[in-house]
Design an enzyme around this catalytic site. Structure first.
Site, short mmCIF file in Angstrom:
data_model
loop_
_atom_site.label_atom_id
_atom_site.label_comp_id
_atom_site.label_asym_id
_atom_site.label_seq_id
_atom_site.Cartn_x
_atom_site.Cartn_y
_atom_site.Cartn_z
N LYS A 1 0.84 -1.21 0.00
CA LYS A 1 0.00 0.00 0.00
C LYS A 1 0.87 1.25 0.00
O LYS A 1 0.66 2.17 -0.80
CB LYS A 1 -0.89 0.00 1.26
N ASN A 2 1.86 1.27 0.90
CA ASN A 2 2.65 2.50 1.04
C ASN A 2 3.60 2.72 -0.14
O ASN A 2 4.16 3.80 -0.30
CB ASN A 2 3.42 2.50 2.36
N CYS B 1 -3.86 7.94 9.86
CA CYS B 1 -4.03 7.42 11.22
C CYS B 1 -3.65 8.46 12.26
O CYS B 1 -2.73 9.25 12.07
CB CYS B 1 -3.14 6.18 11.41
N ARG C 1 1.81 14.65 13.06
CA ARG C 1 2.09 14.46 11.63
C ARG C 1 2.13 15.78 10.86
O ARG C 1 1.31 16.02 9.96
CB ARG C 1 1.11 13.47 11.01
N ASP D 1 5.75 0.71 11.70
CA ASP D 1 4.48 0.05 11.33
C ASP D 1 4.39 -1.38 11.88
O ASP D 1 3.31 -1.96 11.90
CB ASP D 1 4.31 0.02 9.80
N ARG E 1 -7.91 -0.45 5.75
CA ARG E 1 -7.08 0.52 5.03
C ARG E 1 -5.77 -0.10 4.57
O ARG E 1 -5.15 0.39 3.63
CB ARG E 1 -6.77 1.72 5.94
N1 EPU Z 1 7.48 14.59 9.96
C1 EPU Z 1 7.64 15.92 10.24
N2 EPU Z 1 7.41 16.81 9.22
C2 EPU Z 1 7.03 16.42 7.98
C3 EPU Z 1 6.88 15.05 7.71
C4 EPU Z 1 7.10 14.15 8.72
O1 EPU Z 1 7.97 16.31 11.36
O2 EPU Z 1 6.84 17.30 7.13
C5 EPU Z 1 7.70 13.61 11.03
C6 EPU Z 1 6.41 12.85 11.37
O3 EPU Z 1 5.60 13.59 12.24
C7 EPU Z 1 6.93 11.59 12.00
C8 EPU Z 1 8.22 11.36 11.21
O4 EPU Z 1 8.57 12.60 10.60
O5 EPU Z 1 7.24 11.82 13.35
C9 EPU Z 1 8.11 10.28 10.16
O6 EPU Z 1 7.10 10.61 9.24
P1 EPU Z 1 7.21 10.23 7.69
O7 EPU Z 1 6.99 11.48 6.91
O8 EPU Z 1 8.43 9.44 7.48
O9 EPU Z 1 5.95 9.28 7.53
P2 EPU Z 1 4.80 9.40 6.46
O10 EPU Z 1 5.36 9.60 5.12
O11 EPU Z 1 3.74 10.32 6.94
C10 EPU Z 1 4.85 6.85 5.89
C11 EPU Z 1 3.85 5.73 5.91
C12 EPU Z 1 3.51 5.37 7.34
C13 EPU Z 1 4.79 4.96 8.06
C14 EPU Z 1 5.82 6.09 7.97
C15 EPU Z 1 7.17 5.75 8.56
C16 EPU Z 1 2.58 6.13 3.90
C17 EPU Z 1 1.31 6.54 3.26
N3 EPU Z 1 2.63 6.16 5.22
O12 EPU Z 1 4.20 7.93 6.55
O13 EPU Z 1 2.63 4.26 7.28
O14 EPU Z 1 4.52 4.69 9.40
O15 EPU Z 1 6.03 6.45 6.57
O16 EPU Z 1 7.70 4.62 7.97
O17 EPU Z 1 3.52 5.76 3.21
C18 EPU Z 1 0.93 2.83 8.05
O18 EPU Z 1 1.01 2.22 6.96
O19 EPU Z 1 0.27 2.38 9.02
C19 EPU Z 1 1.61 4.10 8.21
C20 EPU Z 1 1.30 4.99 9.15
#
Ligand code: EPU
Length: 414
Positions: free
Chosen positions: A22-23, A115, A120, A303, A395
């Site tokens: 998915k991701n 989630c 975030r 995750d 999801r």
């Molecule tokens: N962060 C910031 N600022 C930003 C972006 C992120 O401070 O502009 C922080 C976040 O708050 C968090 C950390 O950086 O503390 C990591 O966030 P990241 O941006 O890496 O995560 P994401 O892209 O929002 C994706 C996956 C998540 C997975 C994370 C980490 C998708 C759609 N989601 O989220 O998946 O946990 O990377 O590997 O790709 C899940 O599948 O259950 C899920 C939450």
């Protein structure tokens, strides 16, 4: 609102094929907007998050068709105003910002959701895209952005955010000149996106390392692409078999991607055999405690934290779990405790005192991975459990109950 009713303490054994990730797929969907020709993505599980992002692509003007997992997108952007329902249902909608800006569109985008596992923020996405020349304004509940033509730049990420790395990569492929992303995320999903972009004619180098270089090109073309398997789905089923005393073979697995997960299973006494694009696990008589600290790849994935906690709640001994990525990712703890787990949380640290058996209870999934963790707990527990909030689990886990039933688990959706 559906829930799962689960009769526990049945062995989980057999063989299943892991779905595409998915991701990994969500960024590909956003990046499809960059192409001038139709795009084909194969083996797409029609999960809730994927459906919603496809609806948003249709809203933009794309023609979207999916049949038997074969997805065809004919990109067209008539509308950059996507302040609509759906955007707030998932996190990946923020990636539309990068692709629409890359196509020189004026964008109005609702705030992304996803989630409830922490605040975030999107500051790193905004910082990166602004450095490429976009003018971005954050309003109450929506984002406005515009640019005539993005220009390559050097972007340093304060944290190797997966989403921000993907968004900047997507934006940079059609920008003028060279973009360098420093302290980039190295997750397999980032590499998958780079491969997809390159198969459309982009010039992305270094994905999988902390420095990604993108040389802007004028145009991208159609392609046919198979996404990577879901490493978290694989890890979740491995934990399920380990907790339910079974032997499980998973096909469509890239063992390299689950190296940190395999390491922790081995420390817990679970036997893991790696094959070519497959993995087999054998449950031990009793799972052993182990400590876990979530980290960006190749560290232990956040995750998998909840499913792993579920498994360690019935381990022999005490495990310490530290969640360093998201500040609110222990919502499953209270529910596991209702099932007899002995877990104490102090800030970002959970101390899990293993118990012999969990017992069936009425619990509620509060997010995707925490929800899956509760299903694992219920499958291993004595008695019947009800897991409310099945939509969270839908999801991210395609045909979850069908797979579990085929492996000998007793689960019903009501
Ligand atoms: N962060 C910031 N600022 C930003 C972006 C992120 O401070 O502009 C922080 C976040 O708050 C968090 C950390 O950086 O503390 C990591 O966030 P990241 O941006 O890496 O995560 P994401 O892209 O929002 C994706 C996956 C998540 C997975 C994370 C980490 C998708 C759609 N989601 O989220 O998946 O946990 O990377 O590997 O790709 C899940 O599948 O259950 C899920 C939450």
């Amino acid at each position: 609102m559906s829930k799962f009713v689960i009769e526990g303490a049945n062995k989980i054994s057999g063989s299943i094929k892991v779905h595409s990730s998915k991701n990994a797929i969500l960024p590909l969907l956003a990046a499809s907007l960059l192409s001038s020709d139709p795009i084909e993505i194969l083996d797409v599980p029609l999960l809730e998050d994927i459906k919603v992002l496809l609806q948003l692509l249709s809203h933009c003007g794309c023609d979207v068709k999916i049949e038997d997992g074969k997805l065809q997108i004919t990109p067209d952007i008539k509308n950059g105003d996507i302040n609509v329902d759906g955007v707030n249902k998932l996190r990946a909608s923020i990636l539309l910002l990068g692709s629409l800006l890359a196509r020189g569109k004026k964008v109005v985008l609702g705030m992304p959701g996803g989630c409830n596992i922490g605040t975030r923020p999107i500051d790193l996405h905004i910082k990166g895209l602004s450095q490429l020349g976009a003018e971005i304004k954050l309003n109450q509940g929506y984002i406005e952005a515009k640019v005539k033509k993005l220009k390559g730049a050097k972007v340093y990420l304060d944290f190797p955010s997966v989403g921000a790395t993907e968004n900047i990569m997507i934006a940079a492929v059609l920008a003028e000149g060279e973009t360098i992303i420093e302290n980039a995320a190295t997750e397999p999903e980032v590499v998958c996106l780079a491969n997809f972009l390159n198969s459309m004619g982009a010039k992305v180098m270094g994905a999988g390392t902390d420095t990604i270089r993108v040389l802007g090109v004028k145009k991208l073309f159609g392609c046919s692409f198979v996404p990577i398997p879901d490493r978290i789905e694989a890890g979740t089923y491995m934990a399920m078999a380990a907790m339910c005393g079974g032997e499980l073979e998973l096909t469509n697995v890239i063992c390299e991607h689950i190296r940190p997960i395999i390491a922790k299973f081995k420390e817990s006494g679970v036997k893991v055999y790696e094959g070519e694009n497959a993995v087999r696990v054998e449950a031990p008589d009793r799972i052993l405690a182990t400590d876990i600290k979530t980290l960006p790849y190749p560290g232990f994935p956040t995750d998998m934290q909840a499913p792993m906690m579920s498994m360690l709640s019935i381990a022999k001994g005490t495990s310490v779990i530290i969640e360093t990525i998201f500040e609110n990712r222990f919502l499953h703890v209270g529910e596991l405790v209702k099932m007899g787990a002995n877990i104490k949380v102090e800030g970002r640290v959970a101390v899990v005192e293993g118990v012999k058996k969990l017992k069936g209870a009425k619990v509620e999934a509060k997010d995707l991975r925490g929800g899956a963790a509760l299903v694992l707990a219920a499958l291993s527990a004595e008695g019947v459990s009800e897991v409310e909030g099945a939509f969270h689990i839908d999801r991210g886990y395609f045909e979850f109950e069908k797979n579990i039933t085929s492996l000998g688990g007793k689960i019903k959706r009501v």
